[in-house]
Motif scaffolding. Structure first.
Motif, PDB file in Angstrom:
ATOM      1  N   LEU A  80       0.870  -1.175   0.000  1.00  0.00           N
ATOM      2  CA  LEU A  80       0.000   0.000   0.000  1.00  0.00           C
ATOM      3  C   LEU A  80       0.903   1.220   0.000  1.00  0.00           C
ATOM      4  O   LEU A  80       1.529   1.540   1.002  1.00  0.00           O
ATOM      5  CB  LEU A  80      -0.921   0.022   1.215  1.00  0.00           C
ATOM      6  N   GLN A  81       0.993   1.865  -1.157  1.00  0.00           N
ATOM      7  CA  GLN A  81       1.761   3.093  -1.285  1.00  0.00           C
ATOM      8  C   GLN A  81       0.873   4.261  -0.892  1.00  0.00           C
ATOM      9  O   GLN A  81      -0.212   4.427  -1.454  1.00  0.00           O
ATOM     10  CB  GLN A  81       2.261   3.267  -2.713  1.00  0.00           C
ATOM     11  N   MET A  82       1.340   5.047   0.066  1.00  0.00           N
ATOM     12  CA  MET A  82       0.537   6.164   0.570  1.00  0.00           C
ATOM     13  C   MET A  82       1.312   7.464   0.369  1.00  0.00           C
ATOM     14  O   MET A  82       2.456   7.571   0.830  1.00  0.00           O
ATOM     15  CB  MET A  82       0.231   5.955   2.057  1.00  0.00           C
ATOM     16  N   ILE A  83       0.696   8.408  -0.294  1.00  0.00           N
ATOM     17  CA  ILE A  83       1.307   9.723  -0.486  1.00  0.00           C
ATOM     18  C   ILE A  83       0.367  10.797   0.044  1.00  0.00           C
ATOM     19  O   ILE A  83      -0.798  10.515   0.345  1.00  0.00           O
ATOM     20  CB  ILE A  83       1.650   9.984  -1.963  1.00  0.00           C
ATOM     21  N   SER A  84       0.883  12.010   0.146  1.00  0.00           N
ATOM     22  CA  SER A  84       0.084  13.144   0.627  1.00  0.00           C
ATOM     23  C   SER A  84      -0.667  12.784   1.895  1.00  0.00           C
ATOM     24  O   SER A  84      -1.863  13.045   2.035  1.00  0.00           O
ATOM     25  CB  SER A  84      -0.903  13.588  -0.476  1.00  0.00           C
ATOM     26  N   LEU A  85       0.033  12.211   2.827  1.00  0.00           N
ATOM     27  CA  LEU A  85      -0.599  11.738   4.057  1.00  0.00           C
ATOM     28  C   LEU A  85      -1.131  12.897   4.884  1.00  0.00           C
ATOM     29  O   LEU A  85      -0.545  13.991   4.914  1.00  0.00           O
ATOM     30  CB  LEU A  85       0.386  10.907   4.869  1.00  0.00           C
ATOM     31  N   LYS A  86      -2.244  12.621   5.545  1.00  0.00           N
ATOM     32  CA  LYS A  86      -2.919  13.610   6.374  1.00  0.00           C
ATOM     33  C   LYS A  86      -2.993  13.101   7.807  1.00  0.00           C
ATOM     34  O   LYS A  86      -2.982  11.879   8.038  1.00  0.00           O
ATOM     35  CB  LYS A  86      -4.338  13.840   5.851  1.00  0.00           C
ATOM     36  N   PRO A  87      -3.119  13.988   8.773  1.00  0.00           N
ATOM     37  CA  PRO A  87      -3.250  13.529  10.168  1.00  0.00           C
ATOM     38  C   PRO A  87      -4.407  12.547  10.363  1.00  0.00           C
ATOM     39  O   PRO A  87      -4.297  11.622  11.179  1.00  0.00           O
ATOM     40  CB  PRO A  87      -3.482  14.827  10.934  1.00  0.00           C
ATOM     41  N   GLU A  88      -5.467  12.709   9.587  1.00  0.00           N
ATOM     42  CA  GLU A  88      -6.607  11.795   9.725  1.00  0.00           C
ATOM     43  C   GLU A  88      -6.335  10.407   9.174  1.00  0.00           C
ATOM     44  O   GLU A  88      -7.156   9.504   9.314  1.00  0.00           O
ATOM     45  CB  GLU A  88      -7.858  12.387   9.071  1.00  0.00           C
ATOM     46  N   ASP A  89      -5.176  10.209   8.546  1.00  0.00           N
ATOM     47  CA  ASP A  89      -4.770   8.874   8.115  1.00  0.00           C
ATOM     48  C   ASP A  89      -4.123   8.089   9.246  1.00  0.00           C
ATOM     49  O   ASP A  89      -3.825   6.904   9.089  1.00  0.00           O
ATOM     50  CB  ASP A  89      -3.780   8.958   6.950  1.00  0.00           C
ATOM     51  N   THR A  90      -3.905   8.723  10.378  1.00  0.00           N
ATOM     52  CA  THR A  90      -3.305   8.047  11.523  1.00  0.00           C
ATOM     53  C   THR A  90      -4.187   6.902  11.990  1.00  0.00           C
ATOM     54  O   THR A  90      -5.375   7.089  12.268  1.00  0.00           O
ATOM     55  CB  THR A  90      -3.093   9.045  12.680  1.00  0.00           C
ATOM     56  N   ALA A  91      -3.611   5.713  12.040  1.00  0.00           N
ATOM     57  CA  ALA A  91      -4.361   4.513  12.410  1.00  0.00           C
ATOM     58  C   ALA A  91      -3.418   3.313  12.414  1.00  0.00           C
ATOM     59  O   ALA A  91      -2.280   3.404  11.935  1.00  0.00           O
ATOM     60  CB  ALA A  91      -5.499   4.262  11.421  1.00  0.00           C
ATOM     61  N   VAL A  92      -3.924   2.216  12.934  1.00  0.00           N
ATOM     62  CA  VAL A  92      -3.265   0.927  12.729  1.00  0.00           C
ATOM     63  C   VAL A  92      -3.808   0.351  11.425  1.00  0.00           C
ATOM     64  O   VAL A  92      -5.026   0.276  11.235  1.00  0.00           O
ATOM     65  CB  VAL A  92      -3.533  -0.038  13.893  1.00  0.00           C
ATOM     66  N   TYR A  93      -2.907  -0.006  10.547  1.00  0.00           N
ATOM     67  CA  TYR A  93      -3.279  -0.535   9.231  1.00  0.00           C
ATOM     68  C   TYR A  93      -3.107  -2.054   9.226  1.00  0.00           C
ATOM     69  O   TYR A  93      -2.078  -2.581   9.658  1.00  0.00           O
ATOM     70  CB  TYR A  93      -2.412   0.099   8.155  1.00  0.00           C
ATOM     71  N   TYR A  94      -4.128  -2.720   8.701  1.00  0.00           N
ATOM     72  CA  TYR A  94      -4.152  -4.168   8.649  1.00  0.00           C
ATOM     73  C   TYR A  94      -4.270  -4.644   7.200  1.00  0.00           C
ATOM     74  O   TYR A  94      -5.039  -4.069   6.420  1.00  0.00           O
ATOM     75  CB  TYR A  94      -5.351  -4.720   9.423  1.00  0.00           C
ATOM     76  N   CYS A  95      -3.554  -5.713   6.881  1.00  0.00           N
ATOM     77  CA  CYS A  95      -3.811  -6.387   5.620  1.00  0.00           C
ATOM     78  C   CYS A  95      -4.665  -7.624   5.910  1.00  0.00           C
ATOM     79  O   CYS A  95      -4.620  -8.182   7.010  1.00  0.00           O
ATOM     80  CB  CYS A  95      -2.512  -6.778   4.907  1.00  0.00           C
ATOM     81  N   ALA A  96      -5.442  -8.005   4.938  1.00  0.00           N
ATOM     82  CA  ALA A  96      -6.370  -9.113   5.095  1.00  0.00           C
ATOM     83  C   ALA A  96      -6.458  -9.894   3.794  1.00  0.00           C
ATOM     84  O   ALA A  96      -6.205  -9.354   2.714  1.00  0.00           O
ATOM     85  CB  ALA A  96      -7.750  -8.602   5.508  1.00  0.00           C
ATOM     86  N   ALA A  97      -6.846 -11.169   3.919  1.00  0.00           N
ATOM     87  CA  ALA A  97      -6.919 -12.046   2.749  1.00  0.00           C
ATOM     88  C   ALA A  97      -8.156 -12.929   2.809  1.00  0.00           C
ATOM     89  O   ALA A  97      -8.651 -13.274   3.888  1.00  0.00           O
ATOM     90  CB  ALA A  97      -5.664 -12.926   2.690  1.00  0.00           C
ATOM     91  N   ARG A  98      -8.635 -13.284   1.630  1.00  0.00           N
ATOM     92  CA  ARG A  98      -9.685 -14.288   1.530  1.00  0.00           C
ATOM     93  C   ARG A  98      -9.487 -15.028   0.208  1.00  0.00           C
ATOM     94  O   ARG A  98      -9.014 -14.454  -0.771  1.00  0.00           O
ATOM     95  CB  ARG A  98     -11.080 -13.681   1.591  1.00  0.00           C
ATOM     96  N   ARG A  99      -9.884 -16.267   0.176  1.00  0.00           N
ATOM     97  CA  ARG A  99      -9.735 -17.050  -1.028  1.00  0.00           C
ATOM     98  C   ARG A  99     -10.649 -16.491  -2.117  1.00  0.00           C
ATOM     99  O   ARG A  99     -11.808 -16.148  -1.874  1.00  0.00           O
ATOM    100  CB  ARG A  99     -10.071 -18.518  -0.772  1.00  0.00           C
ATOM    101  N   SER A 100     -10.102 -16.381  -3.310  1.00  0.00           N
ATOM    102  CA  SER A 100     -10.874 -15.850  -4.433  1.00  0.00           C
ATOM    103  C   SER A 100     -10.250 -16.353  -5.726  1.00  0.00           C
ATOM    104  O   SER A 100      -9.801 -15.583  -6.564  1.00  0.00           O
ATOM    105  CB  SER A 100     -10.861 -14.321  -4.394  1.00  0.00           C
ATOM    106  N   THR A 101     -10.245 -17.649  -5.872  1.00  0.00           N
ATOM    107  CA  THR A 101      -9.537 -18.254  -7.002  1.00  0.00           C
ATOM    108  C   THR A 101     -10.200 -17.896  -8.314  1.00  0.00           C
ATOM    109  O   THR A 101     -11.397 -18.131  -8.501  1.00  0.00           O
ATOM    110  CB  THR A 101      -9.498 -19.780  -6.822  1.00  0.00           C
ATOM    111  N   TRP A 102      -9.420 -17.308  -9.184  1.00  0.00           N
ATOM    112  CA  TRP A 102      -9.832 -16.980 -10.548  1.00  0.00           C
ATOM    113  C   TRP A 102     -10.998 -15.991 -10.622  1.00  0.00           C
ATOM    114  O   TRP A 102     -11.616 -15.835 -11.665  1.00  0.00           O
ATOM    115  CB  TRP A 102     -10.180 -18.233 -11.349  1.00  0.00           C
ATOM    116  N   SER A 103     -11.313 -15.346  -9.535  1.00  0.00           N
ATOM    117  CA  SER A 103     -12.382 -14.349  -9.539  1.00  0.00           C
ATOM    118  C   SER A 103     -11.775 -12.956  -9.437  1.00  0.00           C
ATOM    119  O   SER A 103     -10.852 -12.739  -8.669  1.00  0.00           O
ATOM    120  CB  SER A 103     -13.336 -14.576  -8.366  1.00  0.00           C
ATOM    121  N   ASP A 104     -12.298 -12.024 -10.189  1.00  0.00           N
ATOM    122  CA  ASP A 104     -11.819 -10.642 -10.147  1.00  0.00           C
ATOM    123  C   ASP A 104     -12.594  -9.795  -9.143  1.00  0.00           C
ATOM    124  O   ASP A 104     -12.400  -8.582  -9.084  1.00  0.00           O
ATOM    125  CB  ASP A 104     -11.911 -10.015 -11.526  1.00  0.00           C
ATOM    126  N   GLU A 105     -13.445 -10.442  -8.362  1.00  0.00           N
ATOM    127  CA  GLU A 105     -14.260  -9.703  -7.412  1.00  0.00           C
ATOM    128  C   GLU A 105     -13.384  -9.017  -6.370  1.00  0.00           C
ATOM    129  O   GLU A 105     -12.360  -9.556  -5.948  1.00  0.00           O
ATOM    130  CB  GLU A 105     -15.246 -10.640  -6.721  1.00  0.00           C
TER     131      GLU A 105
END
Length: 126
Positions: A80-105
């Protein structure tokens, strides 16, 4: 699949950061990925989503034009490339995954995700 997020830190407003999320324990290209964040006292909110191939992305309105999600399936990494960061972007950032084989959803709700990383703190000072 296990996820490990990194790259957070303290940055001044207007600055940039790149978050990384390393995946292990599964075939990474079988998973759609998402980034979420949670500020103190607030609910976890959607930031960005990317499909299994990286050909499709979706962003929250609050970060559109400033954040870019990408992935490297050969390295089992999502970014996750983040530019022009603002104070309101302050947070704990999480990555998440789910299976989605061959689906573009793309998945924008935290309820859609099964696997979560431990989070990395981003602090943007004014």
């Amino acid at each position: 699949v296990q996820l490990q997020a990194s790259g957070g830190g303290l940055v001044q407003a207007g600055g940039s950061l790149r978050l990384s999320c390393a995946a292990s324990g599964g075939t990474f290209s079988n998973y759609a990925m998402g980034w979420f964040r949670q500020a103190p006292g607030k609910e976890r909110e959607f930031v960005a989503a990317i499909n299994w191939s990286g050909s499709g992305t979706s962003y929250a309105d609050s970060v559109k034009g400033r954040f870019t999600a990408s992935r490297d399936n050969a390295k089992n990494m999502v970014y996750l490339q983040m530019i022009s960061l603002k104070p309101e972007d302050t947070a704990v950032y999480y990555c998440a995954a789910r299976r989605s084989t061959w689906s573009d959803e793309l998945f924008t709700s935290p309820l859609h995700y099964v696997y979560w990383g431990q989070g990395t703190l981003v602090t943007v000072s004014s």
